[in-house]
Design a protein around this motif. Sequence first.
Motif: not given
Length: 594
Positions: A452-453, A455, A462, A486-487, A501, A503, A505-506, A570, A575
């Motif tokens: 997590q976290n 992104g 990212m 994951s993000d 990716h 979306a 994101e967390s 996102q 991005c």
Amino acid sequence: MSTNNHSKTAPKNNPQTGIRKGLTRYGDTEFSLFLRKAFIKAMGFSDNALDRPIIGITNTFSDFNPCHGNVPQMIEAIKRGVMQAGGMPMVFPTISIHESFAFPTSMYLRNLMALDTEEMMRSQPVDAVVLVGGCDKTIPAQLMAAASLDVPVLSIPTGPMLTTLHQGDRLGACTDCRRYWGKFRAGEIDQAEIDEINGKLAPTTGTCMVMGTASTIACMVEAAGLSLPGTAAAPAVTAERFRLSELTGRRAVELGKTASEGRFSPRTILSPEAMTNALVVLHAIGGSTNALIHFTAIAARLGIKLDLEHFDRLGRDIPVLVDLKPSGSHYMEHLYEDGGLMGVLRELKPHLYLDCLTVSGRTLGEEIDAAKVTKARKVIRIASDPIYPVGGLAVLKGNLAPRGAVIKHSAASPNLLKHRGRAVVFKSLEDLALRVDSPDLDVTADDILVLQNAGPKGAPGMPEAGYLPIPKKLAQAGVKDMVRISDARMSGTAFGTIVLHVAPESAENGPLAIVQDGDMISLDVEKRLLQLELDDAEIQRRIAALEAPAKRLNIPKTGYRHLYQTTVTQADVGCDFDFMVPSAHGVVPLLKGN
Ligand code: FES
């Protein structure tokens, strides 16, 4: 010899071109020109030189960027070409970004490079620009700039490195970096051997020589018609790379002379059809997931919405035809020997918009027909004998990724493409680094690793951390792959069953933020599904209990990080900075016959 001869091509009375373009504002245009000429003459320029079409050349050389180590020699060749065609080459610096020398990540700096490149092209008098880029984020940043400004450009990549051998095993950056690092972590090779390999993985200047992000982008740009044929694959240190540079310089003068007609402006060349050609190539080369974010951002600046579901549908008809790592076995020098991207495009003709104009002045179809055919091929397959039967990337949806997620299934383990497992959650990159190798970590090979976290806003930038390492105790037991979600992004050179990716994101309180250790997750790539096995009420209850994103992110009030974290969009929309994207989007049309 007089230094005041005026060239026959002199645009001296046209205020929109050459040295008269974009005069600095002093309230007296003639004085502005007088002053500009006075200063540039300090460099020894004659009026003859200054009256020619001016071709800007971006200098992205940096001691921190070995992928651009050949840029000085390329620039000399480009200048030679510009002068052969009667133009005046003017080299100017922009930001240069190397993957391993960018803190916190190169992606964090991509939009800054795009802003820098755009404003330098806008503020200096250039009739056309040769964009010399290469390392992953550089060409996307340059094309984002070109898309916003719409000045004629030719892109030329620095080209891939050559490979070398280790104990008879061909290796290169950076699929093999990860492969050998995995062996080292598993205890299969010792410190002395990994040190020896470290000195061999990048044996020449140039970009990573697998189908990573740099090679992917170079191929897509050639397919989209914004670089000359052959420029994607010629290795960085070959004579061909410099001949192509010279040719690019020559061609740039023609683009500069005809700039007012708009025929070769990025907005004309990068039509929805040309962008679709690039996406077809992304599937067929088993290209990098990063390219999807970059082309989404470029398209958005052109007013084109790159629809992830359309991209996914496109992939169901396009086989992977190029046998390059990480999806296959070979390297860019072998693609070059097989005839480069044009050899791939020949196999893809039924799927391409062949009438798209390219910066060469010919259509894509004409360029494919004019390219030499290599008979004894090593890496380019025919459609009836593909590396992988469908496109390399798939777009996933589900309650864990309402706005989408991406997997490179051509580089994944087939037995994990449909998998159900228990989540083992890492709250951040720091948490991952702290615990992943702990002998106490409660994890089995059937579990799903969740990060997590990581992104665009959360990390921020990212990072390419989606390739979570296999926990050491599992690696030592011989586990080579696990489902990872994951993000974050992943290097285009990496291999594994890795969902990226995610979306939203967390850090934006997307559903990824509420996954807890022990939750069950199911992945079904065939059905394009990514599901957290919780009912909607429980998902909403957990999301409601989270702190507001702005509070959790602790965004500074000043500086670039403030700009980045308050405006970056996102992954599903590229991005980019939100203020750089026009609000009205067209739609990339569906593929022919689709
Ligand atoms: Fe520059 Fe791979 S690190 S292209």
